[in-house]
Scaffold this active site. Structure first.
Site, PDB file in Angstrom:
ATOM      1  N   ASP A 144     -10.403   4.659  -1.826  1.00  0.00           N
ATOM      2  CA  ASP A 144     -10.603   3.183  -0.930  1.00  0.00           C
ATOM      3  C   ASP A 144     -12.566   2.981  -0.868  1.00  0.00           C
ATOM      4  O   ASP A 144     -13.425   4.726  -1.186  1.00  0.00           O
ATOM      5  CB  ASP A 144     -10.825   2.954   0.952  1.00  0.00           C
ATOM      6  CG  ASP A 144      -9.307   2.586   1.168  1.00  0.00           C
ATOM      7  OD1 ASP A 144      -8.400   2.911   0.632  1.00  0.00           O
ATOM      8  OD2 ASP A 144      -9.263   2.900   2.261  1.00  0.00           O
TER       9      ASP A 144
ATOM     10  N   ASP B 283       0.733  -0.913   0.043  1.00  0.00           N
ATOM     11  CA  ASP B 283      -0.230  -0.247   0.199  1.00  0.00           C
ATOM     12  C   ASP B 283       0.551   1.485  -0.291  1.00  0.00           C
ATOM     13  O   ASP B 283       1.464   1.237   1.331  1.00  0.00           O
ATOM     14  CB  ASP B 283      -1.327   0.087   1.246  1.00  0.00           C
ATOM     15  CG  ASP B 283      -1.347   0.661   1.152  1.00  0.00           C
ATOM     16  OD1 ASP B 283      -2.481   1.465  -0.015  1.00  0.00           O
ATOM     17  OD2 ASP B 283      -2.888   1.151   1.802  1.00  0.00           O
TER      18      ASP B 283
HETATM   19  C1  GLA Z   1      -5.398   2.454   1.932  1.00  0.00           C
HETATM   20  C2  GLA Z   1      -5.987   1.342   1.790  1.00  0.00           C
HETATM   21  C3  GLA Z   1      -6.447   0.329   2.881  1.00  0.00           C
HETATM   22  C4  GLA Z   1      -6.580  -0.973   3.801  1.00  0.00           C
HETATM   23  C5  GLA Z   1      -5.904   1.071   4.095  1.00  0.00           C
HETATM   24  C6  GLA Z   1      -5.072   1.019   5.683  1.00  0.00           C
HETATM   25  O1  GLA Z   1      -6.479   3.034   2.717  1.00  0.00           O
HETATM   26  O2  GLA Z   1      -6.383   1.343   0.680  1.00  0.00           O
HETATM   27  O3  GLA Z   1      -7.208  -0.460   1.443  1.00  0.00           O
HETATM   28  O4  GLA Z   1      -5.104  -0.913   3.018  1.00  0.00           O
HETATM   29  O5  GLA Z   1      -5.106   1.504   3.443  1.00  0.00           O
HETATM   30  O6  GLA Z   1      -4.571   1.891   6.992  1.00  0.00           O
END
Ligand code: GLA
Length: 514
Positions: free
Chosen positions: A328, A266
């Protein structure tokens, strides 16, 4: 200082003196500089502060470098910094009583309980590590994994970072007991929240909630499942847990030694090191892609950089098996609808082993209706998206199970035909989407994005099935009603509820004389 206070005979006078000594400490403290907020067994966040009188300005480090503002008045520090995707209105709030260069502080993130931590002054290099070189770009070889979109479960949507080893083991148990494993769900992915810092050899280690990742992996494997883990090309994950920056090969070796089968990687704090340009994104992802290919273990590589740099054009070159295409998802209709229907434009990019990932499923988390969750599942299946459940598998309603384990819908997601989903018609908020399947078959989704029940239909001949093939006849099945649909007349029309879907599988079959 302590001697002076203790030598005073009157307790009241001592108190006044102590308070006044603190007054002068406040007056002298200039908070300008770099600070680290850390939570025991939790993440860290870096703040770059500039104090001007009582006013604080600066930057929240670790992510894209968000501006922060606040005040320090009578020793009380209050800071606010934006939270979530750019343009949002949410803020993170820090409050503390200033005491020298290290003191207790509280952080309030949106929708979460207040977190008690420590704010301490750190060096610039700790807060903003120097940029390390990235590899020259090249096309990495295909690792041969996930020829159909990966299926599994991920901790983030339901638990965020508030979960532990026992929770993950229970999810593995529930994956088997519920029938999800047999329905095709394979990967149990531990998202953010498992890591602590590094040991004296620089090896990444689990925190107190995840004391033995190898034992956890063994447990998950013994259930006939595979296990995934989470890290970042930056020094920290989005919530401030340990990332792999500068330790890419070492971490890949550690993950392989633990028996990890899947890495979600990520971007997060890499915003503070690299530029979000294709060159930097691809270089940073290729770096870990190369590291994963060097270890002698097949590890699915899940890239999570929110679609930046049009990742669908180069994600496979960087070694990615799947790549997030969006910021997200949230457990509500507006979020799921916005993300899901926007994927049509890039639906032609996935190839076996290299998938667009419009984010994990929210089915069963409670923020949408049954119709909305059926739309979510149908759309993800038509898109050939990874099916990563994001709910609590220990307590699924029958409706949730019927959505996540609809084998006909899963079969569409996993169908090997290489053709992308396309819009057959879009009229206002009614969309008919079609995807060719193996054999002479198609999946047809009738989606109603509107607020009222709508009649939605299509002509059978618009599917171009069985054309010029004498002796074939069409058959159709409603995959949510589990019932055949008569193929008569020119076409098919159904009343589709608000935010709902009718999903058909239509195929041309050899006509059999009785
Ligand atoms: C980002 C990712 C999420 C998750 C969060 C964890 O926002 O897109 O899917 O993994 O980090 O903090």
């Amino acid at each position: 200082m302590r001697t002076t206070i203790q030598s005073v005979t009157s307790p009241g006078f001592g108190l006044i003196l102590a308070v006044c000594l603190q007054c002068s400490a406040w007056a002298q403290t200039d908070l300008s500089g770099y600070w680290k907020f850390s939570i025991p067994n939790g993440g860290v966040a870096f703040l770059e502060l500039k104090q001007t009188g009582e006013n604080i300005s600066g930057v929240g480090r670790g992510g894209p470098g968000r501006p922060l503002s606040g005040t320090v008045r009578n020793g009380k520090l209050h800071i606010e910094t934006p939270f979530g995707p750019p343009g949002g209105k949410q803020v993170v709030i820090y409050d503390a009583v200033v005491q020298g260069d290290k003191f207790a502080a509280t952080r309030q993130r949106p929708g979460q309980p207040p977190e008690q931590g420590v704010l301490e002054r750190v060096s610039r290099d700790e807060a903003v590590p120097p940029r390390l070189p990235l590899p020259d770009l090249q096309n990495l070889p295909d690792n041969g994994l996930v020829r159909t979109p990966p299926m599994g479960w991920n901790s983030w949507n339901k638990f965020h970072d508030r979960f532990d080893d026992a929770t993950v083991r229970q999810m593995a148990d529930a994956m088997v007991a519920s029938g999800m494993r047999d329905a095709g769900y394979t990967y149990i992915v531990v998202d953010e929240g498992w890591s602590s810092s590094r040991d004296s050899h620089g090896n990444i280690v689990g925190n107190a909630r995840f004391p033995d990742m190898k034992a956890l992996a063994d447990y998950v494997h013994a259930k006939g499942l595979k296990i995934g883990i989470y890290s970042s090309p930056g020094p920290q994950s989005c919530g401030g847990y340990q990332g792999s920056y500068g330790h890419e090969e070492q971490d890949a070796r550690t993950f392989a030694a633990w028996g990890i089968d899947y890495l979600k990687y990520d971007w997060c704090s890499a915003f503070g090191i690299y530029q979000p340009t294709q060159a930097d994104l691809q270089g940073a992802y290729q770096k870990m892609g190369e590291a994963l290919l060097k270890v002698k273990r097949p590890i699915v590589y899940s890239m999570c950089e929110y679609g930046l740099g049009d990742v669908w054009n180069w994600g496979a070159d960087a070694g990615g098996n799947l790549w997030r295409t969006t910021f997200d998802i949230a457990d509500n209709w507006a979020s799921m609808e916005r993300i899901g229907f926007a994927q049509l434009d890039i639906a032609r990019f996935p190839t076996p082993g290299h998938w667009n990932d419009p984010d994990m499923l929210e089915v069963g988390n409670g923020g949408m209706t049954g119709d909305e969750y059926r739309t979510h599942m149908s759309l993800w299946a038509l898109l050939r998206a990874p099916l990563m459940a994001g709910n609590d598998l220990r307590s699924m309603s029958e409706e949730t199970k019927s959505i996540l384990m609809n084998s006909d819908v899963i079969a569409i997601d996993q169908d090997a035909a290489a053709e992308p989903v396309e819009a057959l018609s879009i009229e206002g908020q009614q969309e008919v989407l079609v995807r060719p399947l193996m054999g002479d078959a198609v999946a047809v989704g009738l989606f109603n994005r509107g607020e009222q029940t709508a009649q939605i239909g299509f002509r059978w001949d618009s599917l171009h099935l069985g054309e010029n093939l004498g002796g074939k006849t069409l058959s159709a099945r409603d995959l949510w009603k589990h019932a055949d649909v008569p193929v008569d007349g020119d076409g098919f029309t159904a009343a589709v509820p608000r935010h709902g879907v009718v999903l058909l599988r239509v195929e041309a079959r050899a006509f059999r004389f009785r």
